[in-house]
Scaffold this active site. Structure first.
Site, PDB file in Angstrom:
ATOM      1  N   GLY A 100      34.069  38.033  40.887  1.00 15.76           N
ATOM      2  CA  GLY A 100      34.433  37.870  41.917  1.00 15.76           C
ATOM      3  C   GLY A 100      33.583  38.126  43.180  1.00 15.76           C
ATOM      4  N   GLY A 136      23.980  43.013  46.232  1.00 17.60           N
ATOM      5  CA  GLY A 136      24.914  42.706  46.964  1.00 17.60           C
ATOM      6  C   GLY A 136      24.620  42.311  48.244  1.00 17.60           C
ATOM      7  N   ARG A 189      29.384  31.730  56.057  1.00 19.76           N
ATOM      8  CA  ARG A 189      29.905  30.237  55.663  1.00 19.76           C
ATOM      9  C   ARG A 189      30.815  29.644  55.985  1.00 19.76           C
ATOM     10  NH1 ARG A 189      29.743  30.910  49.699  1.00 19.76           N
ATOM     11  NH2 ARG A 189      27.824  30.477  49.348  1.00 19.76           N
ATOM     12  N   ASP A 265      33.039  29.277  38.972  1.00 17.14           N
ATOM     13  CA  ASP A 265      33.503  29.741  40.085  1.00 17.14           C
ATOM     14  C   ASP A 265      32.304  29.761  41.449  1.00 17.14           C
ATOM     15  OD1 ASP A 265      31.427  30.367  38.240  1.00 17.14           O
ATOM     16  OD2 ASP A 265      30.535  31.657  40.037  1.00 17.14           O
TER      17      ASP A 265
HETATM   18  P1  AMP Z   1      26.407  32.766  42.384  1.00 15.61           P
HETATM   19  O1  AMP Z   1      26.050  32.303  41.111  1.00 15.61           O
HETATM   20  O2  AMP Z   1      25.637  32.525  43.861  1.00 15.61           O
HETATM   21  O3  AMP Z   1      27.670  31.875  41.876  1.00 15.61           O
HETATM   22  O4  AMP Z   1      26.834  34.030  41.609  1.00 15.61           O
HETATM   23  C1  AMP Z   1      27.946  34.920  40.380  1.00 15.61           C
HETATM   24  C2  AMP Z   1      28.552  35.627  40.473  1.00 15.61           C
HETATM   25  O5  AMP Z   1      27.183  36.799  40.535  1.00 15.61           O
HETATM   26  C3  AMP Z   1      29.188  36.505  41.864  1.00 15.61           C
HETATM   27  O6  AMP Z   1      30.172  37.590  41.382  1.00 15.61           O
HETATM   28  C4  AMP Z   1      28.251  36.354  42.911  1.00 15.61           C
HETATM   29  O7  AMP Z   1      29.486  37.669  43.740  1.00 15.61           O
HETATM   30  C5  AMP Z   1      27.427  37.655  41.732  1.00 15.61           C
HETATM   31  N1  AMP Z   1      26.142  38.189  42.771  1.00 15.61           N
HETATM   32  C6  AMP Z   1      24.971  37.548  42.618  1.00 15.61           C
HETATM   33  N2  AMP Z   1      23.995  38.133  43.438  1.00 15.61           N
HETATM   34  C7  AMP Z   1      23.996  38.751  43.495  1.00 15.61           C
HETATM   35  C8  AMP Z   1      24.087  40.588  43.812  1.00 15.61           C
HETATM   36  N3  AMP Z   1      22.606  40.400  44.731  1.00 15.61           N
HETATM   37  N4  AMP Z   1      24.408  42.031  43.941  1.00 15.61           N
HETATM   38  C9  AMP Z   1      26.078  41.042  43.470  1.00 15.61           C
HETATM   39  N5  AMP Z   1      26.501  40.200  43.034  1.00 15.61           N
HETATM   40  C10 AMP Z   1      25.231  39.109  42.985  1.00 15.61           C
HETATM   41 MG    MG Z   2      28.928  31.314  43.329  1.00 14.67          MG
END
Ligand code: AMP
Ligand code: MG
Length: 485
Positions: A100, A136, A189, A265
């Site tokens: 999510g 976040g 974005r 995702d």
């Molecule tokens: P991504 O690899 O960027 O597609 O992210 C994979 C998951 O990790 C998604 O649920 C992101 O929202 C979460 N996520 C990535 N980096 C962070 C962060 N610094 N803080 C919180 N959630 C994160």
């Molecule tokens: Mg992602």
């Protein structure tokens, strides 16, 4: 209460607050998202505004101030609700239900001047119920990298999200993969949708075919409207999704781009490329080039991208089986290779200067080009740029003249392939009338820009920011990308 009903902002002078927002996803009900609040940041420094996108929103860039960007997308004033989207996904092959939007939300949905609905989705805007252990936040370097990737891909003809703005937010972040502490940013974005394969996978996991159908109807209505009135719209939707992804994978491959994290995702239900983390453009043609340092088994290496898209489409069949017949899904997926090879062949021919070639010359030329690039390890982008830069009608006279005025010097061991390539290219050029030569030169120039977002280019741009807070190289790089120079 929706924004339009909020008296304070209805008459706001900030053009971003009075855009034509639609509550398309919100109107489906709260099974698909959670309402969240944005983080408050100590600083807001506008680092990037994508003026090229503003006319599509019906906005005149001159009439939009930097403060308008900051108030809307750094302070998030005047826009509610902000929706963290719920989704699951297969990450490196493992099902993960702890996903999510963990550091972003859907800021709003806008109907642009092309009639299409677009999402404004944030990255780095604070914690949500899906943040798990994360802060976040988005690093400034991460923001810079995504802005650059999206612009570069767009101008290379890849169907991609773009970044509308990026604002530095004044926090110090700690990351294992960047010298830390490192600076922070929030990025917004503009994409066709933030609904992912993983959005559907979550509904399957929860055993909610009712919610799957509701979401699928929404997707078709908004993003495949030409299918809406068709009796077999669900089957046609999947067939088109397969085609869109086959084309997208071909676009990445021809552009020499490795996305790096093709988890489900990160697969948009509209077939648009988005979410650029550890991506890289390939320096040379290496099928096993892997962009993410944590991709130990090279799962998402350059040449695996088409088959991974196909696999992800196959896994998406699980949730869709609640609505679409299994045989129809399989028949839809069976067309992937055909779409992929047709698109890849056509894009590579364009990079070689040709809109079309008769068979078998087309396949022969593309195959020989790849063989030469792989065996020689000459720069992938350099090769095509040198073709564009040095192309001459003289190349028609003798095979030995082809590329002889360029920097392409075949190393020992590949000169035979190079000679064969020159002979073939010379032969093909001579199959065209003289008056077509200018068109070929023009195609080469348009398809193969000089500026390529190779890692050293990004790193030196970043170093100027990190060491001296000098943003000039970044702005110049974006400008070169946008002007295709
Ligand atoms: P991504 O690899 O960027 O597609 O992210 C994979 C998951 O990790 C998604 O649920 C992101 O929202 C979460 N996520 C990535 N980096 C962070 C962060 N610094 N803080 C919180 N959630 C994160
Ligand atoms: Mg992602």
């Amino acid at each position: 209460m929706t924004l339009a009903e909020t008296p304070n902002y209805k008459n706001s002078s900030n053009p971003f607050l009075t855009l034509n927002y639609e509550s398309a996803l919100e109107s489906l009900g709260d099974d698909y998202y959670d309402e969240v609040a944005a983080a408050e940041f100590p600083q807001h420094i506008l680092r990037w505004r994508n003026d090229a996108l503003l006319p599509r929103l019906g906005l005149d860039p001159q009439a939009v101030t930097d403060e308008d960007f900051i108030t809307a997308f750094g302070k998030f004033q005047g826009r509610k609700p902000l929706l963290a989207l719920r989704y699951h996904g297969y990450q490196f092959g493992e099902y993960n239900r702890q996903l999510g939007d963990g550091r972003g939300f859907l800021y709003g949905q806008v109907r642009a001047s092309d009639g299409e609905l677009y999402d404004f989705g944030t990255k780095g805007s604070g914690r949500t119920p899906y943040s798990r252990g994360g802060d976040g936040m988005l690093t400034l370097k991460g923001g810079v990298r995504e802005v650059l990737a999206a612009e570069a891909l767009h101008y290379l003809g890849v169907r991609t999200s773009r970044c509308l703005t990026m604002i530095e937010t004044g926090l110090s972040l700690w990351r294992g993969d960047e010298p830390s502490p490192t600076r922070s940013s929030v990025m917004v974005r503009m994409s066709s949708s933030h609904l992912r394969f993983g959005t559907f996978e979550r509904l399957h996991y929860l055993q909610r075919p009712d919610l799957t159908k509701k979401l699928l109807d929404h997707v078709i209505e908004q993003y495949y409207p030409h299918l809406n009135a068709q009796q077999d719209k669900y089957v046609l939707f999947y067939a088109e999704l397969v085609e869109r992804f086959a084309k997208l994978a071909a676009q990445w491959m021809a552009a020499g781009f490795c996305h790096a994290v093709l988890n489900t995702d990160n697969m948009s239900i509209t077939g648009e490329s988005f979410d650029y983390g550890p991506y890289a453009f390939i320096p040379t043609y290496d099928p096993y080039f892997t962009a993410a340092y944590f991709d130990y088994y090279r799962r998402y290496c350059y040449s695996h991208q088409p088959s991974i898209c196909k696999l992800n489409l196959e896994m998406l069949q699980e949730p869709l089986k609640a609505i679409i017949d299994k045989g129809e899904l399989e028949a839809g997926l069976a067309k992937f290779d055909e779409h992929y090879y047709a698109e890849y062949g056509s894009l590579m021919l364009k990079k070689l200067g040709f809109e079309q070639l008769p068979h078998p010359a087309a396949d022969e030329l593309v195959n020989l080009t790849i063989e030469f690039l792989q065996d020689s390890q000459i720069g992938y982008h350099q090769f095509f740029y040198e073709m564009a830069r040095t192309f001459s009608s003289k190349w028609r006279d003798e095979p030995g003249f082809v590329l002889n005025n360029s920097d392409i010097v075949p190393v020992p061991g590949v000169s035979a392939i190079f000679d064969n390539w020159c002979i073939l290219y010379h032969k093909i050029l001579n199959s065209f009338d003289c008056d077509r030569i200018d068109v070929i030169a023009q195609t080469l120039a348009v398809q193969n820009p000089k500026t390529v977002l190779l890692r050293p280019v990004i790193e030196s741009t970043w170093e100027a920011i990190a060491q001296e807070d000098n943003w000039q190289p970044f702005y110049e790089l974006v400008q070169q990308i946008q002007s295709r120079s």
